[in-house]
Structure formats: C-alpha cells, structure tokens
Design a protein around this motif. Structure first.
Motif, PDB file in Angstrom:
ATOM      1  N   LEU A 451       9.170  19.460  42.516  1.00 20.30           N
ATOM      2  CA  LEU A 451       7.710  19.472  42.434  1.00 20.30           C
ATOM      3  C   LEU A 451       7.104  20.705  43.088  1.00 20.30           C
ATOM      4  CD1 LEU A 451       6.958  15.674  43.011  1.00 20.30           C
ATOM      5  CD2 LEU A 451       7.166  16.946  40.863  1.00 20.30           C
ATOM      6  N   ARG A 452       7.887  21.367  43.946  1.00 20.35           N
ATOM      7  CA  ARG A 452       7.405  22.616  44.532  1.00 20.35           C
ATOM      8  C   ARG A 452       7.517  23.768  43.533  1.00 20.35           C
ATOM      9  NH1 ARG A 452      10.279  22.761  49.295  1.00 20.35           N
ATOM     10  NH2 ARG A 452      11.672  24.457  48.718  1.00 20.35           N
ATOM     11  N   MET A 453       8.462  23.665  42.606  1.00 14.67           N
ATOM     12  CA  MET A 453       8.703  24.767  41.674  1.00 14.67           C
ATOM     13  C   MET A 453       7.988  24.586  40.339  1.00 14.67           C
ATOM     14  SD  MET A 453      12.309  24.089  39.756  1.00 14.67           S
ATOM     15  CE  MET A 453      11.578  24.761  38.278  1.00 14.67           C
ATOM     16  N   SER A 454       7.356  23.420  40.108  1.00 12.18           N
ATOM     17  CA  SER A 454       6.744  23.173  38.802  1.00 12.18           C
ATOM     18  C   SER A 454       5.495  22.316  38.963  1.00 12.18           C
ATOM     19  CB  SER A 454       7.746  22.469  37.888  1.00 12.18           C
ATOM     20  OG  SER A 454       8.108  21.195  38.419  1.00 12.18           O
ATOM     21  N   PRO A 455       4.635  22.267  37.932  1.00 12.69           N
ATOM     22  CA  PRO A 455       3.408  21.455  38.013  1.00 12.69           C
ATOM     23  C   PRO A 455       3.726  19.967  38.100  1.00 12.69           C
ATOM     24  CG  PRO A 455       3.299  23.046  36.205  1.00 12.69           C
ATOM     25  CD  PRO A 455       4.701  23.046  36.688  1.00 12.69           C
ATOM     26  N   LYS A 456       2.830  19.223  38.665  1.00 13.53           N
ATOM     27  CA  LYS A 456       3.015  17.780  38.799  1.00 13.53           C
ATOM     28  C   LYS A 456       3.118  17.103  37.440  1.00 13.53           C
ATOM     29  CE  LYS A 456       1.157  13.751  41.246  1.00 13.53           C
ATOM     30  NZ  LYS A 456       2.472  13.469  41.849  1.00 13.53           N
ATOM     31  N   GLU A 457       2.482  17.706  36.420  1.00 12.82           N
ATOM     32  CA  GLU A 457       2.520  17.138  35.082  1.00 12.82           C
ATOM     33  C   GLU A 457       3.940  17.072  34.508  1.00 12.82           C
ATOM     34  OE1 GLU A 457       0.450  19.312  36.141  1.00 12.82           O
ATOM     35  OE2 GLU A 457      -1.522  18.351  35.952  1.00 12.82           O
ATOM     36  N   TYR A 458       4.852  17.842  35.106  1.00 10.77           N
ATOM     37  CA  TYR A 458       6.234  17.847  34.614  1.00 10.77           C
ATOM     38  C   TYR A 458       7.040  16.665  35.170  1.00 10.77           C
ATOM     39  CZ  TYR A 458       5.750  22.676  32.886  1.00 10.77           C
ATOM     40  OH  TYR A 458       5.385  23.801  32.220  1.00 10.77           O
ATOM     41  N   GLU A 459       6.485  15.942  36.129  1.00 15.17           N
ATOM     42  CA  GLU A 459       7.261  14.918  36.824  1.00 15.17           C
ATOM     43  C   GLU A 459       7.898  13.885  35.889  1.00 15.17           C
ATOM     44  OE1 GLU A 459       6.863  11.841  40.640  1.00 15.17           O
ATOM     45  OE2 GLU A 459       5.155  13.085  40.021  1.00 15.17           O
ATOM     46  N   PRO A 460       7.195  13.369  34.862  1.00 16.33           N
ATOM     47  CA  PRO A 460       7.846  12.397  33.967  1.00 16.33           C
ATOM     48  C   PRO A 460       9.099  12.951  33.294  1.00 16.33           C
ATOM     49  CG  PRO A 460       5.468  12.380  33.644  1.00 16.33           C
ATOM     50  CD  PRO A 460       5.765  13.548  34.523  1.00 16.33           C
ATOM     51  N   VAL A 461       9.029  14.226  32.951  1.00 18.49           N
ATOM     52  CA  VAL A 461      10.206  14.838  32.315  1.00 18.49           C
ATOM     53  C   VAL A 461      11.344  14.971  33.313  1.00 18.49           C
ATOM     54  CG1 VAL A 461      11.062  16.845  31.044  1.00 18.49           C
ATOM     55  CG2 VAL A 461       8.705  16.063  30.693  1.00 18.49           C
ATOM     56  N   TRP A 462      11.007  15.373  34.534  1.00 17.27           N
ATOM     57  CA  TRP A 462      12.056  15.501  35.547  1.00 17.27           C
ATOM     58  C   TRP A 462      12.722  14.150  35.814  1.00 17.27           C
ATOM     59  CZ3 TRP A 462      13.628  19.983  35.469  1.00 17.27           C
ATOM     60  CH2 TRP A 462      12.829  21.111  35.633  1.00 17.27           C
ATOM     61  N   LYS A 463      11.952  13.078  35.804  1.00 18.11           N
ATOM     62  CA  LYS A 463      12.530  11.748  36.020  1.00 18.11           C
ATOM     63  C   LYS A 463      13.516  11.397  34.909  1.00 18.11           C
ATOM     64  CE  LYS A 463       8.882   9.716  38.843  1.00 18.11           C
ATOM     65  NZ  LYS A 463       7.835   8.656  38.961  1.00 18.11           N
ATOM     66  N   ARG A 464      13.140  11.759  33.676  1.00 15.02           N
ATOM     67  CA  ARG A 464      14.058  11.491  32.562  1.00 15.02           C
ATOM     68  C   ARG A 464      15.303  12.364  32.659  1.00 15.02           C
ATOM     69  NH1 ARG A 464      12.587  11.477  26.063  1.00 15.02           N
ATOM     70  NH2 ARG A 464      14.723  11.014  25.351  1.00 15.02           N
ATOM     71  N   VAL A 465      15.123  13.615  33.105  1.00 15.17           N
ATOM     72  CA  VAL A 465      16.277  14.513  33.285  1.00 15.17           C
ATOM     73  C   VAL A 465      17.256  13.917  34.291  1.00 15.17           C
ATOM     74  CG1 VAL A 465      16.978  16.735  34.267  1.00 15.17           C
ATOM     75  CG2 VAL A 465      15.093  16.642  32.622  1.00 15.17           C
ATOM     76  N   VAL A 466      16.746  13.493  35.455  1.00 15.96           N
ATOM     77  CA  VAL A 466      17.609  12.930  36.496  1.00 15.96           C
ATOM     78  C   VAL A 466      18.283  11.655  35.995  1.00 15.96           C
ATOM     79  CG1 VAL A 466      17.652  11.912  38.808  1.00 15.96           C
ATOM     80  CG2 VAL A 466      16.254  13.957  38.369  1.00 15.96           C
ATOM     81  N   LYS A 467      17.504  10.780  35.321  1.00 17.90           N
ATOM     82  CA  LYS A 467      18.042   9.522  34.807  1.00 17.90           C
ATOM     83  C   LYS A 467      19.162   9.786  33.793  1.00 17.90           C
ATOM     84  CE  LYS A 467      16.409   5.163  32.752  1.00 17.90           C
ATOM     85  NZ  LYS A 467      17.254   5.109  31.546  1.00 17.90           N
ATOM     86  N   THR A 468      18.965  10.761  32.923  1.00 16.42           N
ATOM     87  CA  THR A 468      19.974  11.080  31.907  1.00 16.42           C
ATOM     88  C   THR A 468      21.242  11.632  32.535  1.00 16.42           C
ATOM     89  OG1 THR A 468      18.210  11.562  30.316  1.00 16.42           O
ATOM     90  CG2 THR A 468      20.410  12.396  29.802  1.00 16.42           C
ATOM     91  N   ILE A 469      21.078  12.501  33.512  1.00 14.18           N
ATOM     92  CA  ILE A 469      22.252  13.084  34.178  1.00 14.18           C
ATOM     93  C   ILE A 469      23.088  11.993  34.842  1.00 14.18           C
ATOM     94  CG2 ILE A 469      22.996  14.566  36.082  1.00 14.18           C
ATOM     95  CD1 ILE A 469      20.575  16.353  35.481  1.00 14.18           C
ATOM     96  N   LEU A 470      22.420  11.072  35.520  1.00 19.37           N
ATOM     97  CA  LEU A 470      23.136  10.036  36.263  1.00 19.37           C
ATOM     98  C   LEU A 470      23.733   8.968  35.344  1.00 19.37           C
ATOM     99  CD1 LEU A 470      20.754   9.478  39.316  1.00 19.37           C
ATOM    100  CD2 LEU A 470      22.877  10.803  39.224  1.00 19.37           C
ATOM    101  N   GLU A 471      22.989   8.558  34.319  1.00 21.27           N
ATOM    102  CA  GLU A 471      23.448   7.451  33.492  1.00 21.27           C
ATOM    103  C   GLU A 471      24.409   7.883  32.390  1.00 21.27           C
ATOM    104  OE1 GLU A 471      20.091   5.324  32.022  1.00 21.27           O
ATOM    105  OE2 GLU A 471      19.501   4.566  34.015  1.00 21.27           O
ATOM    106  N   GLU A 472      24.178   9.037  31.810  1.00 19.79           N
ATOM    107  CA  GLU A 472      25.015   9.482  30.703  1.00 19.79           C
ATOM    108  C   GLU A 472      26.107  10.453  31.146  1.00 19.79           C
ATOM    109  OE1 GLU A 472      22.767  10.839  27.386  1.00 19.79           O
ATOM    110  OE2 GLU A 472      21.219   9.281  27.599  1.00 19.79           O
ATOM    111  N   GLU A 473      26.051  10.858  32.416  1.00 19.78           N
ATOM    112  CA  GLU A 473      27.046  11.765  32.988  1.00 19.78           C
ATOM    113  C   GLU A 473      27.201  13.035  32.158  1.00 19.78           C
ATOM    114  OE1 GLU A 473      30.706   9.842  33.890  1.00 19.78           O
ATOM    115  OE2 GLU A 473      29.814   8.483  35.349  1.00 19.78           O
ATOM    116  N   LYS A 474      26.082  13.525  31.672  1.00 12.29           N
ATOM    117  CA  LYS A 474      26.071  14.796  30.957  1.00 12.29           C
ATOM    118  C   LYS A 474      25.886  15.921  31.968  1.00 12.29           C
ATOM    119  CE  LYS A 474      23.901  15.062  27.048  1.00 12.29           C
ATOM    120  NZ  LYS A 474      22.830  15.010  26.009  1.00 12.29           N
TER     121      LYS A 474
END
Length: 625
Positions: A451-474
């Motif tokens: 959140l320091r490196m990007s706008p707050k509006e990006y937060e939903p996307v970042w949450k999906r990125v983290v969720k995908t990395i952890l759950e799909e192990e991509k």
C-alpha cells in the motif's frame, strides 16, 4: 640448466640467462642499460609506465593446504573464451571460466590483448607445480649427503617460484574484476599483468624496483604485450636453447590447462633435473637463490584463501556483452538481473552481484567495507526493504547521479501490478514463511509495503494476487502477469497515482500535526515513543524524528539538541547518516529552508528505514537458516 631470453629462469634452481654485457660479479647480472642503440630503439610505449613494483617478492616455499589439495573445493580456471561485445561498434573480449571443485563458479573478464599473458602466467603455475611435485618424488628416494641437500634446494626454489606466480595471478584476478572496461578496445591496461610480463622478460622477478630501474628503465615504459615490442624485450641475451620448449607455453592450452603439463615427467628427467643439479655442483656467476630460510608466505597468495575473489556472474556477462557500462548503469543492471528468467534462487548469488558492482564503482576499496551489502540485500530478498529504499540507499552510499539510477524496465501502462517492486515484496513474503510453509495473508510487512508503493484503490487486486499465490501455489511472476485482467478500481491508472500522491501528502500532514503536539509544551497530547522497541510500525518509528525536525525548522530546537536526540534515539549504525544529515542542514542557505530541508529529511529517513529493514531481514534470514 634451461636458459631462455623470454623466461630467464631454470625450473628448480633459479638461474639467470647469460647477458652480453659485462658481468657485475657473482650472483649479479649486468644488462647493457647504457647501450645507446638500445635506449634509442623504437618501442611502443606502455599507457601506464611502471613506476613501482606492486607484486611482492616471495622467498618461502609453497605449502599445499586443503584448498589446494581438495579437488571438491579447489579453484581452477578454464581456457579463455572470446566473447563479442556490442558496445563501441562491436569488439571482442575474453572471459575466463572459473570452477570450484569442477563446478562453474563464475568468470574473470580479460582484455583480448592480455590473453596470451594470462595463459603464460597460468602455464607457469602448472609447470612449477608439476616440477615441484617431481622434486618431492626425488626427495623420497634414498639419497645421501650432498645429493640430498641439492634436491631439497631445488624443491624449495621451485616451490618459492610457484608461490610467486600464484600470488601474481591472485592479485591480477582481483584487479581484473575491478576494472570498468570503458577504455577504447585494444588499449586496455592491466598493470599487474604488464608488470609480471616485463619482469619475466627481463628476469626481474627476484629484483627490487630500484635494481630493475638501474638495469634498464626503458623497459618499464614499454608495452610488453604488443607483438611489435617482442624483439625490444629480447635484445641483449645469449640464449641457451636446450630445454627452452619446456618453458614456453604450448600453442594448444589443452596440453596443460587441466594442471598437468603433457610430457613433463620425461622433460624433467632429460633436461630440468640434470641442468639444475649441474648448476648446483658448479655454480655459475648467474646463479641466484629464490628460497630463503626466513622467508614467509603472504597472507593470501592464491584464490582459495578467504575471502574468495568475487567472480563475475552469467547475468553480469549478459549485461556487459550487450554494451552496457556496469559502473554507469548499476541500478538498471540489478533491475535486469532480478527480472530475468531464470531468476536468482540463492540470496548469496544476488549478494555477489551487488558486491561485484561495488568493487567496480569503488575500485579503490579493499573489500572490507562491504558489510552493508549483506544487510540491504537480505532486506530486499525477504521483503523487509522495498526496491525504492534499496535504490535510495545505494544512491547515497555510492554517490550515484540520476542517470545511474535509471531503471532497465519501462513501466507497463496496461498492467500496473507486474513490476519489480511488487515482485520483490511478494517474493519476500513467500520466503519469510517458507521454512514451515506458514504464511499469514494479513502479514503487516506485506501490506504496509504494497500500500506504500501503490494507490489504495489497488488493494482488492492485491488481495486477489496474494490469495491466488497461496491457494494455487503459482509463481509470483505468473500471478502478477495475470493481474492485468483483475483491475476493479474505477479510476484510471493516472488518476489512481494522483490519489496515491494525495494520500501520502495527507499522511505526512497528519504526522506533522501529531508531532507538533508532542513538542508543544502546552499540548495535552501524549508524546511519541522514544525508542524503536516501543514502536510497532516503521511510520511510528520515524514519528519522533518528524517532530524534532518540525521543532528545528520552527526554531524551537537548536541543531545541537536535534543531534543529541537523534543520537540517543537511533542505534550506532546510523551514526554516519546522522552526521551527513546534519551537515546537509548546516549547508542550507536562507530562502531554501523548507524545500531543501524536506529533501534532506527524506533522504535521511530513507537511509534509516533501509538500515533498520536490513537488520531485521538479516536476523530473520539467520533464523531461517
């Protein structure tokens, strides 16, 4: 014994080639240095004349320690490879493959014009090593009296010469690794290789600089590498051709590059051994002794001694061969190396690349001032430090200008999520939890950095990125590429970035308001914490400094009081940064107070964050290891 104009050495008992000049006495050699014809001989000059000898004299016999005997760890070199470099109209350069226990460890850069000198030096190391071992074999025979003493003397002299050549190569390697190679191709200078070649040609490896200068100072200013000077360096010698072939490096390096000189046992029996023993039985006026009883080995005289030279990596060569200046584009190189595929799998490899660039940028350093590199590399590797903080730290440490800090990778306007800074933050998050595969999706370090490196509006996307990395192990890289289609914010990228600027400005104003209350004696607001241990986030850790800075700018606090507070508040690692920050404040002229003070404060706080993040990352890495 084997005498030749080019080598001027026997293998075993070091002896001098005969000179056509008058003998100056036993153990001495008089070259016709005052010969007018030779002084006026045309010679291609050396770009950097030799004004002193940098290669120390060695009078101690080799000791085969474990790093030389253990084939699993021994450092060896392959045959120089010729590489095409695209810069300056394209030219050819050499790189020498380096192996540790047979496994490729890296490369040594080498100008093409110095290829033959490098091979000659390496051949002499192989030759002396083989002959020293053969003298050892002779010593194990049942010898008596004078013969036994002579064999020992031959072994000791050969062993001392071996150390001399190995020390030279170690020093030359360290010099080659530090050169920036921005010189016009074909005019490169490697002073240590030039010195070694001159001293070999003129039989000066056992002489001081003053002695060599008195014998033939003109040779110290002539280029020993160029073919045009070959006759110049050979003049004045009476050559004994018997056995000369054993001292000349074979045209095909395959005959010795593995450390075993082809046919050396037969040459030793037929030529080297009888010549050396005859010289001892009937000493000539040209005999000299290399080994001395009180001689001591240098502290580090071969590549196996710690610390190892930091050899160039594949990534460095790829960047360099594309025509990039490593000293002029350090940040772009790190950007390239961290984004290329396949990427780093070991933090030590990245640390080595950063040290290599430091060696080139700060070539005068002795390598002992590189501890900070481990800290910031670990911080970046584990996501404790952001890419921007890493760059800002190196900008100050290496005194880089804006051009040197330009990135290699251009921003992808269609996918603001797939960038180096996000990649490193997410990869660091994954590495921190890799030991027991326990990742916290709400990890505070992760979200503070994102959140320091990007706008707050990006937060939903970042949450999906983290969720995908952890759950799909991509992989992080693959998920970030996919994120281009996940953007749910309503603003354009440009509007979002403007919003980020406003958010940061508002946050700064809130910090100032809070800290203003902490320094105002009439305020009832609680004062900010005064130690790092009492603070929970990086922002809170820096809060007192903002307050003190505000008080200083408003002339409510003297610079001396500000310095005292900073010194008490921060650990000793920040001492140099505090000193530079205060010097910057003292240099501010009237009328520049606000803008210049703000820039000085920002630079100082970036340095504080980098050091603290590096310390935390180093501790975490130690725990993981």
């Amino acid at each position: 014994m084997v005498r030749t104009t080019l080598k001027g050495r026997s293998i075993g008992q070091a002896g001098r080639p005969r000179s056509k000049g008058k003998n100056a006495g036993k153990g001495g050699l008089s070259l016709p240095a005052i010969n007018v014809t030779r002084r006026n001989s045309a010679a291609v000059p050396l770009r950097q004349p030799i004004t002193s000898f940098a290669i120390p004299l060695v009078h101690a016999e080799v000791v085969m320690d474990d790093s030389l005997k253990n084939d699993n760890t021994r450092i060896t070199y392959g045959e120089p490879e010729v590489i095409q470099v695209k810069a300056k109209g394209s030219y050819k350069m050499c790189r020498v493959p380096v192996f540790e226990g047979g496994r490729k460890r890296g490369f040594v850069p080498l100008p093409l014009r110095h290829r033959d000198v490098w091979l000659e030096l390496s051949y002499y190391i192989a030759l002396c090593s083989n002959v020293w071992e053969l003298w050892q074999e002779e010593g194990r025979k049942k010898l008596k009296g004078k013969m036994a003493e002579m064999v020992v003397a031959c072994r000791q002299n050969t062993g001392a010469m071996l150390v001399q050549h190995m020390l030279t190569r170690r020093l030359a390697v360290e010099q080659l690794l530090k050169l920036d190679y921005v010189t016009e191709p074909g005019r490169e200078s490697v002073p240590l290789l030039d010195e070694w070649k001159i001293r070999m040609c003129r039989d000066w490896l056992n002489k001081s600089y003053n002695e060599a200068f008195a014998e033939g100072h003109e040779f110290l200013a002539a280029d020993p590498v160029t073919t045009a000077n070959k006759a110049f360096f050979e003049q004045g010698w009476d050559i004994d051709d018997q056995g000369k072939e054993s001292l000349l490096s074979p045209p095909d390096p395959a005959k010795w590059i593995n450390g075993r000189v082809e046919g050396i046992r037969e040459t030793f029996k037929r030529v080297i051994k009888p010549q050396a023993l005859n010289e001892l039985k009937k000493p000539s006026a040209f005999r000299e002794t290399r080994h001395l009883g009180d001689g001591e080995l240098p502290g580090r005289w071969h590549e196996g001694h710690d610390p190892y030279p930091s050899f160039w990596s594949v990534a460095q060569w790829e960047w360099f061969s594309e025509g990039h200046d490593l000293a002029g584009t350090p940040i772009a190189f790190f950007n390239f190396a961290l984004r290329k595929e396949p990427g780093y799998t070991n933090v030590k490899d990245f640390e080595s690349d950063v040290k290599n660039i430091a060696n080139i940028i700060a070539a005068d350093g002795d390598g002992n001032d590189r501890d900070y590199i481990q800290e910031i590399v670990c911080g970046l590797w584990l996501g404790e430090m952001t890419w921007r903080e890493f760059v800002d730290y190196l900008r100050q440490k290496w005194d880089l200008d804006d051009e040197a800090c330009q990135p290699w990778e251009k921003k992808d306007e269609h996918n603001p999520f797939d960038n180096l800074e996000a990649q490193l933050i997410l990869q660091g998050f994954m590495r921190r939890g890799s030991e027991n595969r326990a990742w916290n999706p709400e990890d505070p370090i992760l979200w503070e950095s994102l959140l320091r490196m990007s706008p707050k509006e990006y937060e939903p996307v970042w949450k999906r990125v983290v969720k995908t990395i952890l759950e799909e192990e991509k992989s992080v890289r693959d998920v970030l590429k996919d994120a281009r289609n996940w953007s749910h914010h309503s603003q354009t990228v440009e509007e979002a970035e403007m919003g980020q600027v406003e958010d940061h400005a508002q946050a700064r104003r809130e910090h100032v308001d809070r800290t203003d209350a902490s320094v105002n004696p009439n305020s009832s607001a609680p004062s900010a914490p005064t130690t790092f241990e009492q603070q929970s986030t990086m922002s809170d850790q820096l809060l007192p400094i903002y307050g003190w800075m505000l008080a200083y700018v408003q002339k409510q606090m003297t610079l001396e009081a500000f310095e005292e507070k900073l010194t008490n508040h921060l650990s000793k690692e920040h001492g140099k940064g505090i000193e530079q920050f205060l010097d910057a404040l003292r240099a501010i002229t009237p009328g520049q107070d606000f803008d210049v003070s703000k820039r000085a404060l920002d630079a100082f706080l970036d340095r504080v964050k980098a050091i603290e993040a590096g310390k935390a990352a180093r501790q975490l890495l130690d725990d993981l290891l």
